[in-house]
Write a protein that holds these residues in place. Structure first.
Motif, PDB file in Angstrom:
ATOM      1  N   LEU A  70      29.524  82.204  44.377  1.00 40.27           N
ATOM      2  CA  LEU A  70      30.790  81.709  43.852  1.00 40.27           C
ATOM      3  C   LEU A  70      30.503  80.956  42.555  1.00 40.27           C
ATOM      4  CD1 LEU A  70      32.307  80.312  47.223  1.00 40.27           C
ATOM      5  CD2 LEU A  70      32.038  82.680  46.468  1.00 40.27           C
ATOM      6  N   GLY A  71      30.370  81.681  41.472  1.00 35.78           N
ATOM      7  CA  GLY A  71      30.128  81.065  40.174  1.00 35.78           C
ATOM      8  C   GLY A  71      28.951  80.090  40.180  1.00 35.78           C
ATOM      9  N   GLY A  72      27.815  80.547  40.614  1.00 37.56           N
ATOM     10  CA  GLY A  72      26.623  79.681  40.596  1.00 37.56           C
ATOM     11  C   GLY A  72      26.357  79.003  41.928  1.00 37.56           C
ATOM     12  N   ASN A  73      27.312  79.048  42.830  1.00 39.61           N
ATOM     13  CA  ASN A  73      27.090  78.521  44.185  1.00 39.61           C
ATOM     14  C   ASN A  73      26.762  79.691  45.094  1.00 39.61           C
ATOM     15  OD1 ASN A  73      28.592  76.408  42.850  1.00 39.61           O
ATOM     16  ND2 ASN A  73      28.912  75.511  44.869  1.00 39.61           N
ATOM     17  N   VAL A  74      25.516  79.753  45.562  1.00 34.92           N
ATOM     18  CA  VAL A  74      25.088  80.870  46.402  1.00 34.92           C
ATOM     19  C   VAL A  74      24.849  80.377  47.824  1.00 34.92           C
ATOM     20  CG1 VAL A  74      23.267  82.601  46.754  1.00 34.92           C
ATOM     21  CG2 VAL A  74      24.009  82.041  44.435  1.00 34.92           C
ATOM     22  N   GLU A  75      25.294  81.184  48.806  1.00 32.08           N
ATOM     23  CA  GLU A  75      24.992  80.851  50.206  1.00 32.08           C
ATOM     24  C   GLU A  75      24.809  82.153  50.983  1.00 32.08           C
ATOM     25  OE1 GLU A  75      27.254  77.632  51.758  1.00 32.08           O
ATOM     26  OE2 GLU A  75      26.386  77.790  53.767  1.00 32.08           O
ATOM     27  N   ALA A  76      23.791  82.185  51.839  1.00 34.52           N
ATOM     28  CA  ALA A  76      23.462  83.418  52.563  1.00 34.52           C
ATOM     29  C   ALA A  76      23.193  83.127  54.031  1.00 34.52           C
ATOM     30  CB  ALA A  76      22.219  84.060  51.940  1.00 34.52           C
ATOM     31  N   PHE A  77      23.408  84.154  54.871  1.00 29.26           N
ATOM     32  CA  PHE A  77      23.062  84.017  56.295  1.00 29.26           C
ATOM     33  C   PHE A  77      22.518  85.350  56.803  1.00 29.26           C
ATOM     34  CE2 PHE A  77      25.948  86.466  58.994  1.00 29.26           C
ATOM     35  CZ  PHE A  77      26.877  86.881  58.069  1.00 29.26           C
ATOM     36  N   GLY A  78      21.758  85.299  57.894  1.00 27.99           N
ATOM     37  CA  GLY A  78      21.279  86.516  58.548  1.00 27.99           C
ATOM     38  C   GLY A  78      20.115  87.159  57.814  1.00 27.99           C
ATOM     39  N   THR A  79      19.665  88.271  58.382  1.00 25.98           N
ATOM     40  CA  THR A  79      18.525  88.983  57.801  1.00 25.98           C
ATOM     41  C   THR A  79      18.990  90.304  57.210  1.00 25.98           C
ATOM     42  OG1 THR A  79      17.187  88.019  59.554  1.00 25.98           O
ATOM     43  CG2 THR A  79      16.208  89.832  58.323  1.00 25.98           C
ATOM     44  N   ALA A 114      19.813 106.776  61.057  1.00 24.42           N
ATOM     45  CA  ALA A 114      21.018 106.076  60.616  1.00 24.42           C
ATOM     46  C   ALA A 114      21.320 104.902  61.548  1.00 24.42           C
ATOM     47  CB  ALA A 114      22.197 107.021  60.597  1.00 24.42           C
ATOM     48  N   SER A 115      21.669 103.788  60.952  1.00 27.31           N
ATOM     49  CA  SER A 115      21.956 102.603  61.756  1.00 27.31           C
ATOM     50  C   SER A 115      23.099 101.835  61.110  1.00 27.31           C
ATOM     51  CB  SER A 115      20.702 101.730  61.822  1.00 27.31           C
ATOM     52  OG  SER A 115      21.055 100.383  61.947  1.00 27.31           O
ATOM     53  N   THR A 116      23.976 101.310  61.934  1.00 35.44           N
ATOM     54  CA  THR A 116      25.100 100.560  61.367  1.00 35.44           C
ATOM     55  C   THR A 116      24.593  99.326  60.639  1.00 35.44           C
ATOM     56  OG1 THR A 116      25.340  99.392  63.439  1.00 35.44           O
ATOM     57  CG2 THR A 116      26.790 101.286  63.077  1.00 35.44           C
ATOM     58  N   ALA A 117      23.396  98.852  61.019  1.00 39.31           N
ATOM     59  CA  ALA A 117      22.838  97.662  60.362  1.00 39.31           C
ATOM     60  C   ALA A 117      22.565  97.928  58.887  1.00 39.31           C
ATOM     61  CB  ALA A 117      21.556  97.226  61.048  1.00 39.31           C
ATOM     62  N   GLU A 118      22.505  99.228  58.515  1.00 38.34           N
ATOM     63  CA  GLU A 118      22.193  99.554  57.130  1.00 38.34           C
ATOM     64  C   GLU A 118      23.433  99.667  56.254  1.00 38.34           C
ATOM     65  OE1 GLU A 118      19.968 102.889  58.188  1.00 38.34           O
ATOM     66  OE2 GLU A 118      18.136 101.756  58.501  1.00 38.34           O
ATOM     67  N   LEU A 119      24.609  99.559  56.858  1.00 40.59           N
ATOM     68  CA  LEU A 119      25.837  99.611  56.085  1.00 40.59           C
ATOM     69  C   LEU A 119      26.043  98.301  55.351  1.00 40.59           C
ATOM     70  CD1 LEU A 119      28.097 101.195  58.813  1.00 40.59           C
ATOM     71  CD2 LEU A 119      27.484 102.275  56.645  1.00 40.59           C
ATOM     72  N   SER A 120      26.627  98.388  54.168  1.00 35.91           N
ATOM     73  CA  SER A 120      26.911  97.155  53.441  1.00 35.91           C
ATOM     74  C   SER A 120      28.069  97.384  52.476  1.00 35.91           C
ATOM     75  CB  SER A 120      25.686  96.690  52.660  1.00 35.91           C
ATOM     76  OG  SER A 120      25.440  97.575  51.592  1.00 35.91           O
ATOM     77  N   GLY A 121      28.665  96.302  52.042  1.00 35.78           N
ATOM     78  CA  GLY A 121      29.744  96.401  51.066  1.00 35.78           C
ATOM     79  C   GLY A 121      29.809  95.152  50.226  1.00 35.78           C
ATOM     80  N   THR A 122      30.382  95.297  49.044  1.00 33.51           N
ATOM     81  CA  THR A 122      30.481  94.167  48.125  1.00 33.51           C
ATOM     82  C   THR A 122      31.917  94.033  47.642  1.00 33.51           C
ATOM     83  OG1 THR A 122      28.208  94.433  47.395  1.00 33.51           O
ATOM     84  CG2 THR A 122      29.658  93.279  45.899  1.00 33.51           C
ATOM     85  N   ALA A 123      32.385  92.816  47.522  1.00 26.58           N
ATOM     86  CA  ALA A 123      33.718  92.565  46.967  1.00 26.58           C
ATOM     87  C   ALA A 123      33.586  91.578  45.828  1.00 26.58           C
ATOM     88  CB  ALA A 123      34.643  92.017  48.045  1.00 26.58           C
ATOM     89  N   GLN A 124      34.415  91.758  44.822  1.00 23.03           N
ATOM     90  CA  GLN A 124      34.428  90.803  43.711  1.00 23.03           C
ATOM     91  C   GLN A 124      35.839  90.278  43.545  1.00 23.03           C
ATOM     92  OE1 GLN A 124      32.520  92.049  39.948  1.00 23.03           O
ATOM     93  NE2 GLN A 124      34.249  91.089  38.900  1.00 23.03           N
ATOM     94  N   LEU A 125      35.963  88.974  43.361  1.00 21.01           N
ATOM     95  CA  LEU A 125      37.286  88.412  43.111  1.00 21.01           C
ATOM     96  C   LEU A 125      37.178  87.266  42.124  1.00 21.01           C
ATOM     97  CD1 LEU A 125      38.431  86.085  45.942  1.00 21.01           C
ATOM     98  CD2 LEU A 125      36.430  87.500  46.295  1.00 21.01           C
ATOM     99  N   PHE A 126      38.308  86.863  41.601  1.00 20.99           N
ATOM    100  CA  PHE A 126      38.336  85.717  40.690  1.00 20.99           C
ATOM    101  C   PHE A 126      39.133  84.627  41.376  1.00 20.99           C
ATOM    102  CE2 PHE A 126      39.709  83.044  37.240  1.00 20.99           C
ATOM    103  CZ  PHE A 126      38.610  83.024  36.399  1.00 20.99           C
ATOM    104  N   ALA A 127      38.480  83.488  41.617  1.00 21.83           N
ATOM    105  CA  ALA A 127      39.155  82.359  42.260  1.00 21.83           C
ATOM    106  C   ALA A 127      38.439  81.090  41.824  1.00 21.83           C
ATOM    107  CB  ALA A 127      39.107  82.499  43.776  1.00 21.83           C
ATOM    108  N   MET A 128      39.098  79.952  41.969  1.00 26.53           N
ATOM    109  CA  MET A 128      38.513  78.657  41.591  1.00 26.53           C
ATOM    110  C   MET A 128      37.946  78.730  40.173  1.00 26.53           C
ATOM    111  SD  MET A 128      36.810  77.367  45.149  1.00 26.53           S
ATOM    112  CE  MET A 128      37.849  77.156  46.604  1.00 26.53           C
ATOM    113  N   ASP A 144      26.361  91.308  60.148  1.00 21.26           N
ATOM    114  CA  ASP A 144      24.995  90.943  60.562  1.00 21.26           C
ATOM    115  C   ASP A 144      24.345  89.969  59.592  1.00 21.26           C
ATOM    116  OD1 ASP A 144      25.195  92.635  62.713  1.00 21.26           O
ATOM    117  OD2 ASP A 144      24.371  94.358  61.619  1.00 21.26           O
ATOM    118  N   ALA A 145      24.699  90.112  58.325  1.00 15.71           N
ATOM    119  CA  ALA A 145      24.125  89.258  57.283  1.00 15.71           C
ATOM    120  C   ALA A 145      25.068  89.276  56.098  1.00 15.71           C
ATOM    121  CB  ALA A 145      22.741  89.780  56.875  1.00 15.71           C
ATOM    122  N   GLY A 146      24.920  88.307  55.215  1.00 15.05           N
ATOM    123  CA  GLY A 146      25.793  88.307  54.042  1.00 15.05           C
ATOM    124  C   GLY A 146      25.402  87.241  53.045  1.00 15.05           C
ATOM    125  N   ILE A 147      25.926  87.414  51.835  1.00 16.75           N
ATOM    126  CA  ILE A 147      25.655  86.439  50.780  1.00 16.75           C
ATOM    127  C   ILE A 147      26.898  86.317  49.906  1.00 16.75           C
ATOM    128  CG2 ILE A 147      24.584  88.206  49.284  1.00 16.75           C
ATOM    129  CD1 ILE A 147      22.599  85.869  48.414  1.00 16.75           C
TER     130      ILE A 147
END
Ligand code: ADP
Ligand code: MG
Length: 342
Positions: free
Chosen positions: A195-204, A23-37, A189-192
């Motif tokens: 936003l409605g067709g605009n994608v941006e990501a960082f980290g591994t 088990a490693s905290t690096a393996e934790l992840s979560g997703t949020a969805q919202l409506f904006a713009m 550690d990482a994320g993506i």
């Protein structure tokens, strides 16, 4: 405005967590969805501090939504438009976007121009009832378009009377860039973000794989013409299929050529830009869509600093050299072209 918010937590590599010691905290992840713009947004963060990352990204997006919306008491854009003819106080974010907009307006020779708002309104793209305007009203409105008339600095901004400002072609890119930075600063550690067709990501990602971003099929929008695999950065698409109306058999899309005042109709269905940050990718995707295939490829060869996938209405998918090796074809009925760098 946020109308819904959905959160889901999970483990990016659940199996590993079943094994003692794995088990490693690096393996934790979560997703949020919202409506904006005006669009659905999806945020995913990885690592022990994923929750703080999601909170930070959501806060950034909600704040920018309020500042950039065309209507609303807290909106800088609303204040600038309502106060046309005088300077109004604006936020640092608005000054940042104005400064970026100025750079892309100049670099694109006016193809990217956030003062197209009076044209957007004339064509009715901000209403449920759009339509082709008269030639007289079009030429009258065109007199009030041109980013060089915008003034900004020292906490203030202004446009001349009759002008209008709209960050629709750059706001989501600026938001993705700032949201990704906020996630990183919050300790994810990482994320993506998408936003409605605009994608941006960082980290591994925990499994070390590249981020995969689908390039939508402009004709069969439930499908895609291929996937891009990137180590991080932004992938942004502008197309004629997201928002348009049809009159007398002609499709009029929401991206306007500031030179003619007409919605763009140049044989392109979409332009996808791949580069290091969302603001640039968003501005360029709109600008190069206006320029058309020849203009976009010329701009690419003259300026560089980004890659792209162009989709044309005669069924071609044109992929530039810097991403040809990172593109996986998957569409039916498309011809793929990989022009050489020159
Ligand atoms: P999307 O909003 O679908 O992501 P874009 O990023 O291309 O697509 O933004 C298009 C929006 O930008 C339009 O809805 C309008 O508000 C505004 N706009 C239209 N034409 C231009 C242009 N030539 N330059 C800058 N903004 C534009
Ligand atoms: Mg754009």
């Amino acid at each position: 405005m946020k109308i819904n918010k959905i959160r889901a937590a999970g483990f990016a590599a659940c199996l590993a967590l079943l094994l003692p010691g794995c088990a490693s905290t690096a393996e934790l992840s979560g997703t949020a969805q919202l409506f904006a713009m005006d669009t659905v947004m999806l945020i995913t963060a990885y690592g022990g501090r994923y929750e703080a990352g999601l909170d930070a990204a959501e806060a950034v997006i909600s704040d920018l939504d309020a500042k950039f919306t065309p209507n609303g008491a807290a909106s800088d854009i609303h204040a600038i438009n309502e106060g046309a003819g005088a300077s109004v106080p604006v936020s640092e974010d608005t000054l940042n976007v104005l400064s970026a907009a100025s750079e892309w307006y100049r670099s694109s020779n006016g193809a990217f121009d956030p003062t197209t708002y009076p044209l957007t309104r004339l064509w009715g793209f901000d209403t449920d009832n759009p339509g082709v305007p008269s030639a007289d009203r079009l030429s009258e409105t065109l007199k009030h378009v041109g980013f060089s008339a915008v003034s900004y600095g020292d906490g203030e901004a202004s446009i001349p009377e009759g002008y209008g400002l709209d960050f629709g072609a750059i706001a989501k890119g600026y938001a993705s860039e700032k949201a990704v930075r906020a996630m990183r600063d919050a300790g994810a550690d990482a994320g993506i973000v998408s936003l409605g067709g605009n994608v941006e990501a960082f980290g591994t990602k925990p499994d070390g794989s590249l981020w995969s971003v689908a390039v939508q099929d402009p004709v069969d929008t439930g499908s895609y013409v291929g996937k891009l695999f990137i180590p991080g950065g932004a992938v942004v698409t502008s197309g004629n299929y997201q928002r348009y109306f049809t009159q007398n058999g002609v499709r009029y899309c929401h991206i306007i050529d500031p030179g003619t005042g007409y919605p763009v109709r140049n044989g392109l269905l979409s332009v996808t830009i791949v580069c290091e940050n969302g603001t640039k990718a968003d501005a360029l995707s709109t600008a190069l869509f206006v320029m058309g295939e020849g203009g976009a490829l010329r701009y690419y060869r003259d300026n560089g600093g980004f890659e792209m996938v162009i989709i044309t209405d005669d069924g071609r998918v044109v992929v530039t050299p810097g991403v040809s090796g990172s593109f996986e074809e998957s569409g039916e009925g498309w011809t793929y072209a990989y022009p050489d760098a020159q």
